[in-house]
Design a protein around this motif. Structure first.
Motif, short mmCIF file in Angstrom:
data_model
loop_
_atom_site.label_atom_id
_atom_site.label_comp_id
_atom_site.label_asym_id
_atom_site.label_seq_id
_atom_site.Cartn_x
_atom_site.Cartn_y
_atom_site.Cartn_z
N ALA A 99 0.65 -1.41 -0.32
CA ALA A 99 0.45 0.18 0.21
C ALA A 99 0.56 1.36 -0.08
O ALA A 99 0.81 2.43 -0.42
CB ALA A 99 -1.16 0.04 1.34
N GLU A 100 1.87 1.21 1.09
CA GLU A 100 3.04 2.53 0.60
C GLU A 100 4.14 2.60 -0.28
O GLU A 100 3.53 3.60 -0.95
CB GLU A 100 3.46 1.80 1.79
N GLU A 101 3.73 1.41 -1.57
CA GLU A 101 4.50 2.42 -2.58
C GLU A 101 3.54 2.32 -3.40
O GLU A 101 4.00 3.30 -4.48
CB GLU A 101 5.21 0.37 -3.17
N ILE A 102 2.25 1.79 -3.41
CA ILE A 102 1.36 2.54 -4.47
C ILE A 102 0.95 3.57 -4.02
O ILE A 102 1.06 5.04 -5.29
CB ILE A 102 -0.03 1.57 -3.99
N LEU A 103 1.04 4.72 -2.68
CA LEU A 103 0.64 5.56 -2.41
C LEU A 103 2.01 6.27 -3.17
O LEU A 103 1.60 7.58 -3.54
CB LEU A 103 0.22 5.81 -0.99
N ARG A 104 3.36 6.06 -2.84
CA ARG A 104 4.60 6.88 -3.04
C ARG A 104 4.22 7.25 -4.69
O ARG A 104 4.53 7.83 -5.16
CB ARG A 104 6.00 5.68 -3.30
N HIS A 105 3.65 6.38 -5.36
CA HIS A 105 2.82 6.09 -6.78
C HIS A 105 2.72 7.04 -7.25
O HIS A 105 2.87 7.88 -8.12
CB HIS A 105 2.84 5.09 -8.01
N LEU A 106 0.93 7.15 -6.63
CA LEU A 106 -0.32 8.01 -6.56
C LEU A 106 0.18 9.99 -5.93
O LEU A 106 -0.37 10.21 -6.17
CB LEU A 106 -1.39 7.35 -5.72
N SER A 107 1.77 10.23 -5.21
CA SER A 107 1.98 10.85 -4.81
C SER A 107 2.44 11.84 -5.90
O SER A 107 2.87 13.00 -6.23
CB SER A 107 2.39 11.00 -3.69
N ARG A 108 2.79 11.50 -7.38
CA ARG A 108 3.38 12.04 -7.95
C ARG A 108 2.30 13.12 -9.22
O ARG A 108 1.11 13.11 -8.47
CB ARG A 108 3.13 10.83 -9.65
N PHE A 139 -8.11 7.03 -0.75
CA PHE A 139 -8.78 5.13 0.12
C PHE A 139 -7.53 4.93 0.81
O PHE A 139 -7.68 4.82 2.21
CB PHE A 139 -9.07 4.22 -0.65
N LEU A 140 -6.77 4.81 0.28
CA LEU A 140 -5.12 4.30 1.34
C LEU A 140 -5.01 6.07 2.03
O LEU A 140 -5.05 4.94 3.99
CB LEU A 140 -3.96 3.89 -0.03
N GLU A 141 -5.16 6.62 2.26
CA GLU A 141 -5.04 7.85 2.59
C GLU A 141 -5.46 8.20 3.90
O GLU A 141 -5.37 8.16 5.40
CB GLU A 141 -4.41 9.08 1.98
N VAL A 176 -5.65 -3.81 -5.85
CA VAL A 176 -6.97 -4.76 -5.97
C VAL A 176 -6.29 -6.15 -4.94
O VAL A 176 -6.84 -6.39 -4.09
CB VAL A 176 -7.38 -5.36 -6.91
N GLU A 177 -4.75 -6.06 -5.24
CA GLU A 177 -4.70 -7.22 -4.32
C GLU A 177 -4.08 -7.14 -2.71
O GLU A 177 -5.03 -6.88 -2.31
CB GLU A 177 -3.25 -7.67 -4.72
N VAL A 178 -3.67 -5.74 -2.92
CA VAL A 178 -4.10 -4.91 -1.55
C VAL A 178 -5.34 -4.68 -0.91
O VAL A 178 -5.68 -5.54 0.58
CB VAL A 178 -3.01 -3.63 -1.42
N MET A 179 -6.17 -4.33 -1.49
CA MET A 179 -7.34 -4.73 -1.14
C MET A 179 -7.99 -5.68 -0.19
O MET A 179 -8.84 -5.82 0.54
CB MET A 179 -7.92 -3.11 -1.59
#
Length: 186
Positions: A99-108, A139-141, A176-179
């Protein structure tokens, strides 16, 4: 042979090739029931399966809905097995890292979240993808409501110099995998 449980498309609409769908579902059932000699099927394989499109095929929406439910069942079984094998703490830590890796990507910054296609090729519409990515970040934050079904159903129109499809699809699959990893046990 048993009658199909999926409606067929009509007219000019195309649907999934029935034999391919039936064959995959038979393999998934055998794997889920742990029949001897059954192929190994994972939730990821279910998420990534693709079928040819044909006239008078199975309704895409109906098959995709069934695949989502089947993926959920496999993911729950995989999660339970991993938790027994590794422990809940390891499982949760792995999900958190993803989830943190996804969020780092989404913070771009918007319009820069994924690589772009060339001027001569099409990719996903940047503005539409960014809207979905903002929802995933929320959702993640902040725990803003979004369902696995909504993530699975995300679809985008095409544009020249759009986002690269494979990168966007990979992030959606990871989400989806994280959820599913943190979904409550039913």
């Amino acid at each position: 042979m048993a009658a199909s449980v999926f409606p067929h498309t009509t007219g000019r609409d195309k649907g999934y090739e029935p034999r391919a769908v039936d064959a995959f579902l038979a393999q998934a059932r055998a794997a889920f029931e742990r029949r001897e000699g059954a192929p190994i099927v994972t939730s990821q394989a279910i998420r990534e399966v693709a079928f040819p499109l044909v006239k008078d095929g199975y309704s895409i929406a109906h098959v995709d809905g069934a695949l989502g439910r089947i993926e959920d069942a496999f993911a729950m079984r995989e999660r339970d097995a991993a938790m027994r094998r590794e422990g809940a703490r390891v499982w949760v830590d792995n999900a958190r890292e993803s989830a943190e890796e996804i969020l780092r990507h989404l913070s771009r910054p918007a319009k820069q979240r994924f690589d772009r296609t060339s001027i001569l090729t099409y990719g996903y519409r940047v503005d539409e993808v960014d809207i979905v990515m903002d929802k995933l970040a929320a959702f993640l934050e902040r725990g803003q409501l979004i369902t696995v079904e909504q993530v699975r159903a995300a679809a985008f129109r095409m544009q020249r110099r759009g986002y690269r499809e494979e990168q966007v699809d990979a992030l959606l699959d990871a989400m989806v995998e994280v959820m599913l990893a943190v979904a409550p046990t039913r």
